[in-house]
Scaffold this motif. Sequence first.
Motif, short mmCIF file in Angstrom:
data_model
loop_
_atom_site.label_atom_id
_atom_site.label_comp_id
_atom_site.label_asym_id
_atom_site.label_seq_id
_atom_site.Cartn_x
_atom_site.Cartn_y
_atom_site.Cartn_z
N GLU A 110 1.64 -21.00 8.99
CA GLU A 110 2.96 -21.60 8.79
C GLU A 110 3.68 -21.76 10.11
N SER A 111 3.58 -20.73 10.98
CA SER A 111 4.24 -20.82 12.28
C SER A 111 3.67 -21.94 13.10
N ILE A 112 2.33 -22.11 13.04
CA ILE A 112 1.69 -23.18 13.80
C ILE A 112 2.15 -24.54 13.28
N ALA A 113 2.27 -24.64 11.96
CA ALA A 113 2.72 -25.90 11.36
C ALA A 113 4.15 -26.22 11.81
N ASP A 114 5.01 -25.19 11.79
CA ASP A 114 6.39 -25.39 12.23
C ASP A 114 6.42 -25.82 13.68
N LYS A 115 5.56 -25.19 14.49
CA LYS A 115 5.52 -25.48 15.92
C LYS A 115 5.13 -26.94 16.15
N LYS A 116 4.10 -27.42 15.39
CA LYS A 116 3.64 -28.78 15.57
C LYS A 116 4.68 -29.78 15.11
N SER A 117 5.46 -29.42 14.12
CA SER A 117 6.48 -30.33 13.61
C SER A 117 7.58 -30.55 14.62
N LEU A 118 7.67 -29.71 15.61
CA LEU A 118 8.70 -29.83 16.63
C LEU A 118 8.18 -30.49 17.89
N SER A 119 7.02 -31.17 17.80
CA SER A 119 6.44 -31.80 18.98
C SER A 119 7.33 -32.92 19.46
N GLY A 120 7.21 -33.23 20.76
CA GLY A 120 8.01 -34.28 21.36
C GLY A 120 8.45 -33.86 22.72
N ALA A 121 9.66 -34.26 23.11
CA ALA A 121 10.14 -33.95 24.45
C ALA A 121 10.21 -32.46 24.67
N THR A 122 10.72 -31.73 23.70
CA THR A 122 10.73 -30.26 23.76
C THR A 122 10.69 -29.74 22.34
N GLU A 123 10.38 -28.49 22.17
CA GLU A 123 10.54 -27.83 20.89
C GLU A 123 11.90 -27.17 20.91
N HIS A 124 12.68 -27.39 19.89
CA HIS A 124 14.04 -26.86 19.88
C HIS A 124 14.03 -25.35 19.83
N LEU A 125 14.86 -24.76 20.66
CA LEU A 125 14.99 -23.31 20.67
C LEU A 125 16.34 -22.95 20.08
N ASP A 126 16.35 -22.30 18.96
CA ASP A 126 17.58 -21.94 18.28
C ASP A 126 18.21 -20.76 19.00
N VAL A 127 19.25 -21.06 19.79
CA VAL A 127 19.85 -20.01 20.60
C VAL A 127 20.69 -19.05 19.76
N ASN A 128 20.97 -19.42 18.52
CA ASN A 128 21.76 -18.54 17.66
C ASN A 128 20.90 -17.62 16.81
N LYS A 129 19.59 -17.88 16.79
CA LYS A 129 18.71 -17.06 15.96
C LYS A 129 18.50 -15.71 16.61
N ASN A 130 18.60 -14.66 15.83
CA ASN A 130 18.45 -13.29 16.35
C ASN A 130 16.98 -12.91 16.39
N LYS A 131 16.35 -13.14 17.53
CA LYS A 131 14.94 -12.82 17.68
C LYS A 131 14.81 -11.37 18.13
N THR A 132 13.77 -10.73 17.67
CA THR A 132 13.54 -9.34 18.04
C THR A 132 12.23 -9.23 18.80
N PHE A 133 12.14 -8.20 19.59
CA PHE A 133 10.94 -7.95 20.39
C PHE A 133 10.47 -6.53 20.09
N ASP A 134 9.20 -6.38 19.72
CA ASP A 134 8.67 -5.09 19.30
C ASP A 134 8.00 -4.40 20.49
N PHE A 135 8.63 -3.33 20.97
CA PHE A 135 8.09 -2.60 22.12
C PHE A 135 6.92 -1.71 21.73
N ASN A 136 6.66 -1.56 20.46
CA ASN A 136 5.52 -0.75 20.02
C ASN A 136 4.22 -1.55 19.96
#
Length: 577
Positions: free
Chosen positions: A355-381
Amino acid sequence: MRKAISQTCKMTEVLNFNIGILGHVDSGKTSLAKALSTVASTAAFDKNPQSKERGITLDLGFSSFSVPIPDNLKLSKYRNLQYTLVDCPGHASLIRTIIGGAQIIDLMVLVVDIIKGMQTQTAECLVIGEIVCEKMLVVLNKIDLIPKEKRKAAIEKMTKRMHKTLENTKFSGCTITTAAANPCGSSDGENVKPEGIENLIKLLQEHTYVPSRSAEGPFIFSVDHCFSIRGQGTVMTGTTLSGQVCINDMVEISSLQTTKKVKSIQMFHKPIQSIKQGDRAGICVTQFDPKLLERGLICTPGALPTLYAAVVDIKKIAYYNGAVSTKAKFHITIGHATVMGKISIFEHSRPLCDESIADKKSLSGATEHLDVNKNKTFDFNQDYEYCEELLKDSTKQQWALLEFEKPILCRGNSLAIGSRFDSDIHANKCRLAFKAQIVHPITDKDYAKNFLPNLKVFKNKSREGTVERVHDEYSVICKGLLKKETNIELFAGLHVALSSGEKGVIDGSFGLSGKVKIRIPDGLKSDTKSALAGKGKRGRKKLDGNELASKADAHPITVTMQFKRYVYDPSKKMKQS
């Protein structure tokens, strides 16, 4: 349509909507802003003496106009709509100023010279718009330069060309309109009414939405101009990024390490009591030297951290043709600040789900949009694999460590844009390399010692040696696997595989020449022992001639060791899956 707001209307009932006007130099951006505006700030319409001398916009200009709330927003709590126009410079050398201005807008107006069409900086502005904006309008300006009998055909041709250019971007199918912001040029343009302005205002109203804003959280204000007023104080003009501030509140000017009291606030020459997220205003505080703060951030005391590095979610900009490589340095722009920074790239060890790959491909073009308001997390484990390069179409989530040459004041979830401003501005290529969302700000100056060991970034390593001889039924002696100077004890207990099929474990060193003893828990196969017969000094003495020894040397049994080494682990320990 452009009726001014009634003096009795409270500013809390006004929706302030920020429109960025971007495009190539001399496309008519400032003329368009002037034709739209009814109120100008102190920096509007190229008032800078150098701008007047050179005839181009050199700095951000701000102006505004107000209209009644449009029908599509009638159900909102607002009664009037104020547009703040952010006139961005178009010259290639001022790209970092453009980036800073673009990050505070709600809608982008891309101005295109209808005679020249898309140019290099027009494309760069489009890339910036894809990163920071959700909506865009295109204005084909200077239609007055085309003879009337040829105008309709020229407009249709350029409109089709622009739609073709935009079809692989997030702005595919966006509205395109026309204008003549300064008919007949600057000489007698004052006496000729601009064309297409009323229609443009209608389109702006149709495309206006209520941005997600809140007065909650700490007050953070992006300052773009600063000046003093004798007898009153120092005025900082800018845009509220978060929270709110009221008269008599204290604000911190972090870069100056000082705190000042808010004496008054104005929104385009109208005194108000407070401002909140999204509002454009001038804040007057107790006196300080305005030369010390050309641009920057002010905030609720203690609200802004100082970043020495950051872990970011990173995406390559597809228009950038150069490599974005680990250990390379780029200009990193966050808000109005630009510093040099080193990049280290890593990724999830497993591919993204389908699903993530499909979403990624759907954003092809000049750039893939980066949602600056989305709360992304990073797993240090989790373990992350070291990468040499940032890829446009990676099937894995890529991250990076940004290390700044100079500390930078910014919000902990800021958007960062990496560029190569040192490349030739006349070359027909994009200088914007990547966009990154900060997911973990690093505020410890000694982060290399205190923070980086927590970052589990590994490199896959592989070493190969050969079996020199059999030691006994359950062990062999291996050479070439490790160097003589290597601390072999660090490798004790690691698993190895023999090309003959046995699995083994490194017991430790054997002698002083870098050889290791390998234990075979299940014992050596008879075929392996036969293949190794005659190996070593004792075996050769028992042989009648060198035929068997030569045969064994021609087909050596190799030993392979695969392991992970963690890049930021100070102990340099190895790990196997």
